[in-house]
Design a protein around this motif. Structure first.
Motif, PDB file in Angstrom:
ATOM      1  N   PHE A  72       0.824  -1.205   0.000  1.00  0.00           N
ATOM      2  CA  PHE A  72       0.000   0.000   0.000  1.00  0.00           C
ATOM      3  C   PHE A  72       0.862   1.260   0.000  1.00  0.00           C
ATOM      4  N   VAL A  73       1.999   1.190   0.676  1.00  0.00           N
ATOM      5  CA  VAL A  73       2.914   2.336   0.686  1.00  0.00           C
ATOM      6  C   VAL A  73       3.374   2.647  -0.727  1.00  0.00           C
ATOM      7  N   GLY A  74       3.753   1.602  -1.469  1.00  0.00           N
ATOM      8  CA  GLY A  74       4.224   1.795  -2.832  1.00  0.00           C
ATOM      9  C   GLY A  74       3.170   2.409  -3.729  1.00  0.00           C
ATOM     10  N   ILE A  75       1.942   1.873  -3.673  1.00  0.00           N
ATOM     11  CA  ILE A  75       0.874   2.408  -4.510  1.00  0.00           C
ATOM     12  C   ILE A  75       0.576   3.856  -4.145  1.00  0.00           C
ATOM     13  N   SER A  76       0.552   4.150  -2.854  1.00  0.00           N
ATOM     14  CA  SER A  76       0.241   5.503  -2.395  1.00  0.00           C
ATOM     15  C   SER A  76       1.259   6.521  -2.886  1.00  0.00           C
ATOM     16  N   VAL A  77       2.539   6.190  -2.785  1.00  0.00           N
ATOM     17  CA  VAL A  77       3.586   7.124  -3.232  1.00  0.00           C
ATOM     18  C   VAL A  77       3.536   7.304  -4.745  1.00  0.00           C
ATOM     19  N   GLY A  78       3.423   6.192  -5.480  1.00  0.00           N
ATOM     20  CA  GLY A  78       3.341   6.292  -6.938  1.00  0.00           C
ATOM     21  C   GLY A  78       2.148   7.112  -7.380  1.00  0.00           C
ATOM     22  N   ALA A  79       1.004   6.905  -6.707  1.00  0.00           N
ATOM     23  CA  ALA A  79      -0.203   7.658  -7.034  1.00  0.00           C
ATOM     24  C   ALA A  79      -0.012   9.146  -6.768  1.00  0.00           C
ATOM     25  N   GLY A  80       0.563   9.482  -5.611  1.00  0.00           N
ATOM     26  CA  GLY A  80       0.748  10.891  -5.261  1.00  0.00           C
ATOM     27  C   GLY A  80       1.631  11.630  -6.236  1.00  0.00           C
ATOM     28  N   VAL A  81       2.730  10.994  -6.654  1.00  0.00           N
ATOM     29  CA  VAL A  81       3.648  11.639  -7.604  1.00  0.00           C
ATOM     30  C   VAL A  81       2.973  11.852  -8.948  1.00  0.00           C
ATOM     31  N   MET A  82       2.323  10.810  -9.471  1.00  0.00           N
ATOM     32  CA  MET A  82       1.686  10.930 -10.785  1.00  0.00           C
ATOM     33  C   MET A  82       0.537  11.922 -10.775  1.00  0.00           C
ATOM     34  N   SER A 152      -7.847   0.480   5.739  1.00  0.00           N
ATOM     35  CA  SER A 152      -6.591   1.214   5.899  1.00  0.00           C
ATOM     36  C   SER A 152      -5.935   1.479   4.553  1.00  0.00           C
ATOM     37  N   ALA A 153      -5.954   0.473   3.676  1.00  0.00           N
ATOM     38  CA  ALA A 153      -5.328   0.617   2.354  1.00  0.00           C
ATOM     39  C   ALA A 153      -5.988   1.722   1.554  1.00  0.00           C
ATOM     40  N   TYR A 154      -7.304   1.663   1.457  1.00  0.00           N
ATOM     41  CA  TYR A 154      -8.009   2.657   0.649  1.00  0.00           C
ATOM     42  C   TYR A 154      -7.915   4.050   1.264  1.00  0.00           C
ATOM     43  N   TYR A 155      -7.957   4.128   2.603  1.00  0.00           N
ATOM     44  CA  TYR A 155      -7.831   5.459   3.191  1.00  0.00           C
ATOM     45  C   TYR A 155      -6.487   6.085   2.818  1.00  0.00           C
ATOM     46  N   ASN A 156      -5.397   5.355   3.025  1.00  0.00           N
ATOM     47  CA  ASN A 156      -4.065   5.911   2.787  1.00  0.00           C
ATOM     48  C   ASN A 156      -3.821   6.227   1.325  1.00  0.00           C
ATOM     49  N   ILE A 157      -4.298   5.382   0.433  1.00  0.00           N
ATOM     50  CA  ILE A 157      -4.061   5.607  -0.990  1.00  0.00           C
ATOM     51  C   ILE A 157      -4.957   6.726  -1.528  1.00  0.00           C
ATOM     52  N   LEU A 158      -6.214   6.753  -1.119  1.00  0.00           N
ATOM     53  CA  LEU A 158      -7.103   7.832  -1.563  1.00  0.00           C
ATOM     54  C   LEU A 158      -6.662   9.167  -0.977  1.00  0.00           C
ATOM     55  N   CYS A 159      -6.113   9.153   0.229  1.00  0.00           N
ATOM     56  CA  CYS A 159      -5.544  10.375   0.798  1.00  0.00           C
ATOM     57  C   CYS A 159      -4.353  10.838  -0.029  1.00  0.00           C
ATOM     58  N   GLY A 160      -3.538   9.892  -0.489  1.00  0.00           N
ATOM     59  CA  GLY A 160      -2.406  10.240  -1.341  1.00  0.00           C
ATOM     60  C   GLY A 160      -2.867  10.928  -2.623  1.00  0.00           C
ATOM     61  N   ILE A 161      -3.973  10.447  -3.173  1.00  0.00           N
ATOM     62  CA  ILE A 161      -4.530  11.061  -4.385  1.00  0.00           C
ATOM     63  C   ILE A 161      -5.054  12.468  -4.083  1.00  0.00           C
ATOM     64  N   LEU A 162      -5.814  12.604  -2.999  1.00  0.00           N
ATOM     65  CA  LEU A 162      -6.353  13.915  -2.629  1.00  0.00           C
ATOM     66  C   LEU A 162      -5.232  14.925  -2.390  1.00  0.00           C
ATOM     67  N   ARG A 163      -4.162  14.491  -1.720  1.00  0.00           N
ATOM     68  CA  ARG A 163      -3.042  15.397  -1.466  1.00  0.00           C
ATOM     69  C   ARG A 163      -2.307  15.745  -2.746  1.00  0.00           C
ATOM     70  N   GLY A 164      -2.211  14.777  -3.662  1.00  0.00           N
ATOM     71  CA  GLY A 164      -1.599  15.069  -4.949  1.00  0.00           C
ATOM     72  C   GLY A 164      -2.369  16.145  -5.701  1.00  0.00           C
ATOM     73  N   LEU A 165      -3.680  16.216  -5.463  1.00  0.00           N
ATOM     74  CA  LEU A 165      -4.524  17.252  -6.060  1.00  0.00           C
ATOM     75  C   LEU A 165      -4.484  18.552  -5.250  1.00  0.00           C
ATOM     76  N   GLY A 166      -3.738  18.526  -4.158  1.00  0.00           N
ATOM     77  CA  GLY A 166      -3.612  19.729  -3.334  1.00  0.00           C
ATOM     78  C   GLY A 166      -4.697  19.871  -2.288  1.00  0.00           C
ATOM     79  N   ASP A 167      -5.504  18.823  -2.065  1.00  0.00           N
ATOM     80  CA  ASP A 167      -6.596  18.888  -1.100  1.00  0.00           C
ATOM     81  C   ASP A 167      -6.206  18.119   0.159  1.00  0.00           C
ATOM     82  N   SER A 168      -5.675  18.824   1.147  1.00  0.00           N
ATOM     83  CA  SER A 168      -5.317  18.177   2.404  1.00  0.00           C
ATOM     84  C   SER A 168      -6.397  18.384   3.469  1.00  0.00           C
ATOM     85  N   ILE A 169      -7.391  19.218   3.183  1.00  0.00           N
ATOM     86  CA  ILE A 169      -8.450  19.507   4.151  1.00  0.00           C
ATOM     87  C   ILE A 169      -9.440  18.353   4.261  1.00  0.00           C
TER      88      ILE A 169
END
Length: 464
Positions: A72-82, A152-169
């Motif tokens: 899940f860590v790997g997917i989250s980081v890759g998702a956030g960067v892309m 836990s997996a979906y929360y962390n990865i979807l959070c990575g996507i939201l943060r990649g979009l600039g939405d941390s709120i």
């Protein structure tokens, strides 16, 4: 600022770098602190209502838990960067495909982890020579969290996507809701229903599932930025392999770190239940102390990713300087607080005076290391945001495999006496401090070399 503007994605390619970084980091920091409360409340409730051995059981399970969740860590980081780079480059189709593929990859990974966790939990604990007095509790805790890992997996990865979009709120709000649910369920399951270690595991699984559902609901409403349709959920080699390519180094880094923690846990177990319990308390406080560093690192990944996507390298270098200085200042303050108030912090977890003193003294060994980790996390975040996820991986491998583990076992061997046949337990934290400082030095050297500036992903995808 209106409510709509507060929850809108943040374009970090404009405005003052330090203001963008701080504005993005603060809600994420609050969210990370709230997430850390999951484990901390578990430990407090277990320590107060069940006892020190149960507290040791939760801590002994943690390194194995982290090892099994590295996918899940790997997917989250890759998702956030892309996501951050495609958002910065305004490439809607590529952004939609990336998010869709992440959702599917997470489902596949969750099934794998559920199966592995259920089968491997007990054998791994036995291999680490977990004391018989706590191994049943450890196994119960691990199996429940593994079987319920999808939340836990979906929360962390979807959070990575939201943060990649600039939405941390949004991630913050949903996590705060889940944290309250987790705390209430912890107390009810353990103090009222007397479910013990299993109770805190069930509480965590339920709370994480709720936070994941809320994140998915938020993403499905962001149709002005990307398209969330069934066709984008179909695995596409170009996108799934790019996510894996970018995320794999971070996943391997976490796997190596977790494996090292598992190996060191074996050494920790040799010192007995008191040191195991002290290590649990220290790691819980460490989780809070490290949160600003992780938050600034993630913020700088998003900032660097968006500006690399927009071809604004001048802003990326400003980000590195300003963000690192703020992170170092924050960590220096935290270090002073740990030194001054250490005993009070440790007393939250247990009523055993000897355990409080032991934990506080060992925490002081680590204190200065948080300043070093501020440098490591900040500059690594910039490199990852630019698409260079390999360099932080190699640095982590060196400081963990070459320095941390051999140093811990080597010092333990050298400090053996007839009274201390396993050596001095202080080596567990001295080795960690040395590895953190070396990691900061290596990260600074490779950041200065500048190879990370050549790793941007956008452009090629849009031309296909």
């Amino acid at each position: 600022m209106t409510i709509k503007e507060l929850f809108a994605p943040s374009d970090m390619t404009v405005g003052k770098p330090w203001e963008k970084i701080v504005a993005f980091t603060i809600p994420m920091l609050i969210g990370n602190i709230a997430q850390q409360l999951y484990n901390t409340v578990d430990s407090i409730v277990i320590g107060k209502y069940v006892g020190d051995n149960a507290l040791a059981a939760v801590g002994s399970a943690s390194p194995i838990l982290n090892l099994l969740l590295v996918l899940f860590v790997g997917i989250s980081v890759g998702a956030g960067v892309m996501v951050s780079q495609y958002f910065g480059a305004k490439q809607r189709k590529e952004l939609s495909m990336t998010i869709g593929n992440c959702v599917t990859l997470t489902a596949i990974s969750s099934i794998i982890i559920m199966l592995l966790g259920a089968v491997l939990s007990r054998p791994l604990l036995e291999m680490l020579k977990t004391p018989d007095s706590i191994i049943d509790w450890c196994t119960s805790y691990l199996v429940i969290l593994m079987v319920g890992c999808a939340g836990s997996a979906y929360y962390n990865i979807l959070c990575g996507i939201l943060r990649g979009l600039g939405d941390s709120i949004s991630a913050l709000i949903y996590l705060l809701v889940a944290t309250v649910i987790n705390i209430v369920l912890d107390i009810v399951f353990v103090s009222q229903f007397h479910m013990g270690v299993a109770g805190v595991a069930y509480a965590t699984v339920i709370a994480q599932a709720i936070s994941a559902v809320l994140c998915m609901w938020r993403l499905m409403r962001m149709t002005d930025i990307f398209d969330f349709r069934p066709k984008y959920l179909k695995m596409k080699k170009q996108y799934s392999m790019e996510i894996i390519r970018l995320g794999l180094p971070s996943g391997i880094t976490q796997a190596i770190f977790s494996m090292a923690m598992v190996i060191v846990q074996s050494l920790t177990n040799s010192f007995g239940e008191m040191v195991i319990a002290a290590n649990v308390i220290i790691m819980r406080v460490d989780g809070f102390a490290m949160m600003p560093n992780f938050s600034f690192g993630t913020a700088m990944t998003t900032y660097a990713g968006q500006n690399v996507g927009a071809r604004r390298m001048d802003r990326v270098e400003q980000d590195a300087k300003q963000g690192t200085l703020i992170a170092v200042g924050t960590s220096t303050t935290i270090t002073l607080l740990i030194v001054i108030f250490g005993h009070h912090l440790m007393g939250i977890f247990t009523n055993t005076t000897e355990l409080v003193t032991l934990s506080a003294n060992m925490m002081k060994i680590l204190a200065v290391g948080y300043i070093a980790m501020a440098i490591t996390q900040s500059l690594s975040g910039v490199m990852r945001g630019a698409g260079d996820t390999m360099t932080p991986m190699w640095i982590s491998m060196v400081v963990t495999v070459v320095i941390r583990v051999p140093l811990a076992y080597g010092l333990a061997f050298l400090t053996r006496t007839p009274e201390l046949p396993n050596g001095r337990y202080q080596v567990l934290w001295i080795s960690m401090l040395v590895s953190w400082c070396m990691g900061a030095l290596l990260t600074l050297i490779f950041y200065k070399k500048g190879n990370w500036k050549k790793k941007a992903l956008t452009g090629s995808s849009s031309e296909k």
